[in-house]
Design a protein around this motif. Structure first.
Motif, PDB file in Angstrom:
ATOM      1  N   GLN A 155       0.832  -1.207   0.000  1.00  0.00           N
ATOM      2  CA  GLN A 155       0.000   0.000   0.000  1.00  0.00           C
ATOM      3  C   GLN A 155       0.867   1.257   0.000  1.00  0.00           C
ATOM      4  OE1 GLN A 155      -2.314  -0.653   3.524  1.00  0.00           O
ATOM      5  NE2 GLN A 155      -3.640  -2.182   2.570  1.00  0.00           N
ATOM      6  N   VAL A 156       2.098   1.139   0.511  1.00  0.00           N
ATOM      7  CA  VAL A 156       3.076   2.230   0.484  1.00  0.00           C
ATOM      8  C   VAL A 156       4.413   1.644   0.032  1.00  0.00           C
ATOM      9  CG1 VAL A 156       1.926   3.577   2.293  1.00  0.00           C
ATOM     10  CG2 VAL A 156       3.686   1.909   2.916  1.00  0.00           C
ATOM     11  N   ASN A 157       5.314   2.527  -0.384  1.00  0.00           N
ATOM     12  CA  ASN A 157       6.623   2.083  -0.840  1.00  0.00           C
ATOM     13  C   ASN A 157       7.696   2.186   0.231  1.00  0.00           C
ATOM     14  OD1 ASN A 157       5.654   1.533  -3.424  1.00  0.00           O
ATOM     15  ND2 ASN A 157       6.056   3.627  -4.137  1.00  0.00           N
ATOM     16  N   ARG A 158       7.405   2.959   1.291  1.00  0.00           N
ATOM     17  CA  ARG A 158       8.414   3.114   2.339  1.00  0.00           C
ATOM     18  C   ARG A 158       7.776   3.532   3.646  1.00  0.00           C
ATOM     19  NH1 ARG A 158      11.410   8.873   0.898  1.00  0.00           N
ATOM     20  NH2 ARG A 158       9.545   9.954   0.150  1.00  0.00           N
ATOM     21  N   ILE A 159       8.532   3.329   4.705  1.00  0.00           N
ATOM     22  CA  ILE A 159       8.136   3.739   6.052  1.00  0.00           C
ATOM     23  C   ILE A 159       9.138   4.787   6.523  1.00  0.00           C
ATOM     24  CG2 ILE A 159       7.874   3.013   8.450  1.00  0.00           C
ATOM     25  CD1 ILE A 159       7.193   0.206   7.419  1.00  0.00           C
ATOM     26  N   ILE A 160       8.617   5.879   7.068  1.00  0.00           N
ATOM     27  CA  ILE A 160       9.480   6.926   7.612  1.00  0.00           C
ATOM     28  C   ILE A 160       9.105   7.129   9.078  1.00  0.00           C
ATOM     29  CG2 ILE A 160      10.142   9.357   7.481  1.00  0.00           C
ATOM     30  CD1 ILE A 160       9.530   9.213   4.477  1.00  0.00           C
ATOM     31  N   LEU A 161      10.076   6.928   9.952  1.00  0.00           N
ATOM     32  CA  LEU A 161       9.876   7.053  11.397  1.00  0.00           C
ATOM     33  C   LEU A 161      10.724   8.210  11.892  1.00  0.00           C
ATOM     34  CD1 LEU A 161      10.356   3.266  12.226  1.00  0.00           C
ATOM     35  CD2 LEU A 161       8.209   4.432  11.695  1.00  0.00           C
ATOM     36  N   THR A 162      10.110   9.115  12.633  1.00  0.00           N
ATOM     37  CA  THR A 162      10.851  10.279  13.102  1.00  0.00           C
ATOM     38  C   THR A 162      10.381  10.676  14.491  1.00  0.00           C
ATOM     39  OG1 THR A 162      11.501  12.545  12.535  1.00  0.00           O
ATOM     40  CG2 THR A 162       9.242  11.921  12.030  1.00  0.00           C
ATOM     41  N   ARG A 163      11.270  11.325  15.204  1.00  0.00           N
ATOM     42  CA  ARG A 163      10.924  11.897  16.503  1.00  0.00           C
ATOM     43  C   ARG A 163      11.883  13.052  16.776  1.00  0.00           C
ATOM     44  NH1 ARG A 163      12.531   7.998  21.443  1.00  0.00           N
ATOM     45  NH2 ARG A 163      10.288   7.736  21.469  1.00  0.00           N
ATOM     46  N   ALA A 202      16.654  -8.455   7.926  1.00  0.00           N
ATOM     47  CA  ALA A 202      16.049  -7.688   6.832  1.00  0.00           C
ATOM     48  C   ALA A 202      16.113  -6.185   7.075  1.00  0.00           C
ATOM     49  CB  ALA A 202      14.595  -8.107   6.635  1.00  0.00           C
ATOM     50  N   ILE A 203      16.218  -5.791   8.332  1.00  0.00           N
ATOM     51  CA  ILE A 203      16.151  -4.359   8.652  1.00  0.00           C
ATOM     52  C   ILE A 203      17.300  -3.565   8.036  1.00  0.00           C
ATOM     53  CG2 ILE A 203      16.144  -2.682  10.538  1.00  0.00           C
ATOM     54  CD1 ILE A 203      14.594  -4.746  12.191  1.00  0.00           C
ATOM     55  N   PRO A 204      18.573  -3.983   8.169  1.00  0.00           N
ATOM     56  CA  PRO A 204      19.657  -3.211   7.538  1.00  0.00           C
ATOM     57  C   PRO A 204      19.479  -3.081   6.031  1.00  0.00           C
ATOM     58  CG  PRO A 204      20.542  -4.788   9.115  1.00  0.00           C
ATOM     59  CD  PRO A 204      19.107  -5.119   8.948  1.00  0.00           C
ATOM     60  N   ARG A 205      19.011  -4.145   5.395  1.00  0.00           N
ATOM     61  CA  ARG A 205      18.803  -4.107   3.950  1.00  0.00           C
ATOM     62  C   ARG A 205      17.711  -3.106   3.577  1.00  0.00           C
ATOM     63  NH1 ARG A 205      15.044  -6.949   1.513  1.00  0.00           N
ATOM     64  NH2 ARG A 205      14.939  -8.450   3.225  1.00  0.00           N
ATOM     65  N   LEU A 206      16.612  -3.113   4.339  1.00  0.00           N
ATOM     66  CA  LEU A 206      15.511  -2.189   4.056  1.00  0.00           C
ATOM     67  C   LEU A 206      15.913  -0.743   4.327  1.00  0.00           C
ATOM     68  CD1 LEU A 206      12.580  -4.270   5.595  1.00  0.00           C
ATOM     69  CD2 LEU A 206      12.976  -3.822   3.161  1.00  0.00           C
ATOM     70  N   MET A 207      16.758  -0.542   5.332  1.00  0.00           N
ATOM     71  CA  MET A 207      17.214   0.813   5.631  1.00  0.00           C
ATOM     72  C   MET A 207      18.221   1.290   4.590  1.00  0.00           C
ATOM     73  SD  MET A 207      17.384   0.857   9.798  1.00  0.00           S
ATOM     74  CE  MET A 207      17.611   2.627   9.814  1.00  0.00           C
ATOM     75  N   ALA A 208      19.081   0.389   4.144  1.00  0.00           N
ATOM     76  CA  ALA A 208      20.078   0.763   3.128  1.00  0.00           C
ATOM     77  C   ALA A 208      19.409   1.156   1.813  1.00  0.00           C
ATOM     78  CB  ALA A 208      21.049  -0.391   2.910  1.00  0.00           C
ATOM     79  N   SER A 209      18.295   0.504   1.496  1.00  0.00           N
ATOM     80  CA  SER A 209      17.589   0.801   0.244  1.00  0.00           C
ATOM     81  C   SER A 209      16.656   2.003   0.369  1.00  0.00           C
ATOM     82  CB  SER A 209      16.779  -0.416  -0.199  1.00  0.00           C
ATOM     83  OG  SER A 209      15.722  -0.677   0.729  1.00  0.00           O
ATOM     84  N   GLY A 210      16.478   2.516   1.602  1.00  0.00           N
ATOM     85  CA  GLY A 210      15.572   3.643   1.814  1.00  0.00           C
ATOM     86  C   GLY A 210      14.131   3.235   2.002  1.00  0.00           C
TER      87      GLY A 210
END
Length: 336
Positions: A155-163, A202-210
């Motif tokens: 449903q989305v292409n990416r997740i952005i988490l911020t604080r 999987a997390i480092p890979r997903l973060m590296a790809s944005g």
């Protein structure tokens, strides 16, 4: 006095519904003082007032639906189910406790209270959702579960988490180390939640790809966030200007969730919180939802709920005392 006999299915052990040593039955009787419950084999006999026996019957039927869905009962689930039945809300215990948001490595994430289910439903139905409540109510955790669910469903292409990085006003230079090491203490809770929901490798890979981005709020300025699920955590520590900046990052085919606790503002005393005023500014705008969670929705240790309530009473009393001091006639005030 009414009498109702419930016959439990032969394929489900009665202990699954009555609890070890009938502990669930005792909890129900403690909550419904006008109902006596007797268990005989696969029969549960209810005696008491018409209203009380009907409520307990409804509760037991919900227990059965939960167990049939493969979700075992627990003392906590029974306590929360009783509260739902007593509140006469629209959500039933079975609807709440069997709503699976996300499953990973044998762990299923689901709402545990009717308010949490309303919060999850609001995220589904609205583009921007504010989850406001005390610590431990699951406002950030459930939002992140919905983000991962949306990503997996494409449903989305990416997740952005911020604080926001609060103590230094997002000026991180005084901290030792690289930029990553400087911001890590502020963002660590978000990483911890991610590890509950995704395979760690999987997390480092997903973060590296944005595909997943975790960054301080200051890094959102000047961007337009399309096709994204965006979560702003600890929003009580944003200024009104930062809150406006964040909300106006919203792009096409995106969803935003803003979470925070207005009783735990860490900003300097003279600075106003963006979360504390945003409802007055935005409430009533279509496709924006405000969901309030309370101490009843705390899903940490039972004491956390009581601690939240105790601090609320203390703050209220302190506020009343302060008002009395301010409003005291001048002739009665101390000159010291």
């Amino acid at each position: 006095m009414d009498r109702i006999v419930l016959t439990l299915p032969s394929d489900i052990p009665s202990v699954a519904l009555t609890g070890p040593n009938d502990s669930y039955i005792r909890a129900i009787e403690n909550a419904f003082k006008d109902v006596a419950i007797t268990v005989r084999g696969n029969e549960v006999i209810l005696r008491g007032s018409a209203d009380g026996t009907e409520r307990v019957k409804k509760l037991m039927q919900n227990f059965l639906a939960v167990v049939r869905a493969g979700q075992p009962l627990s003392d906590d689930a029974v306590r929360r189910s009783i509260a739902m039945i007593l509140s006469d809300g629209n959500e039933t215990p079975a609807e709440v406790l069997t709503l699976n948001i996300l499953s990973n490595r044998g762990k299923t994430i689901r709402p545990k209270t009717s308010n949490q289910k309303k919060y999850v439903d609001a995220i589904d139905k609205h583009t921007v959702t504010f989850g406001i409540g005390p610590a431990g109510t699951g406002k950030t955790y459930l939002a992140m579960a919905k983000a991962v669910q949306a990503l997996q469903a494409k449903q989305v292409n990416r997740i952005i988490l911020t604080r926001p990085a609060v103590e230094a006003g997002e000026r991180l230079g005084f901290l030792p180390g690289t930029l990553h090491e400087k911001i890590d203490p502020y963002l660590r809770p978000l990483f911890d939640a991610l590890h509950d929901m995704l395979d760690p490798e999987a997390i480092p890979r997903l973060m590296a790809s944005g595909t997943i981005e975790v960054a301080p709020l200051a890094y959102m300025r000047g961007r337009t966030l399309n096709d994204s699920f965006i979560i702003l955590d600890e929003a009580q520590n944003t200024s009104p200007e930062q809150m406006k900046m964040f909300l106006t990052r919203l792009g096409f085919s995106s969803k935003m969730v803003v979470t925070g606790d207005i009783t735990q503002i860490d900003l300097p005393t003279h600075q106003e919180s963006g979360l504390s005023i945003v409802r007055d500014i935005l409430e009533g705008i279509d496709d924006i939802s405000f969901m309030d969670l309370t101490s009843e929705d705390v899903v940490r240790h039972r004491l956390v709920s009581e601690i939240v309530d105790a601090y609320g009473r203390f703050d209220s009393a302190e506020g009343n005392r302060a008002n009395r001091r301010v409003n005291k006639p001048r002739s009665l005030r101390s000159d010291r």
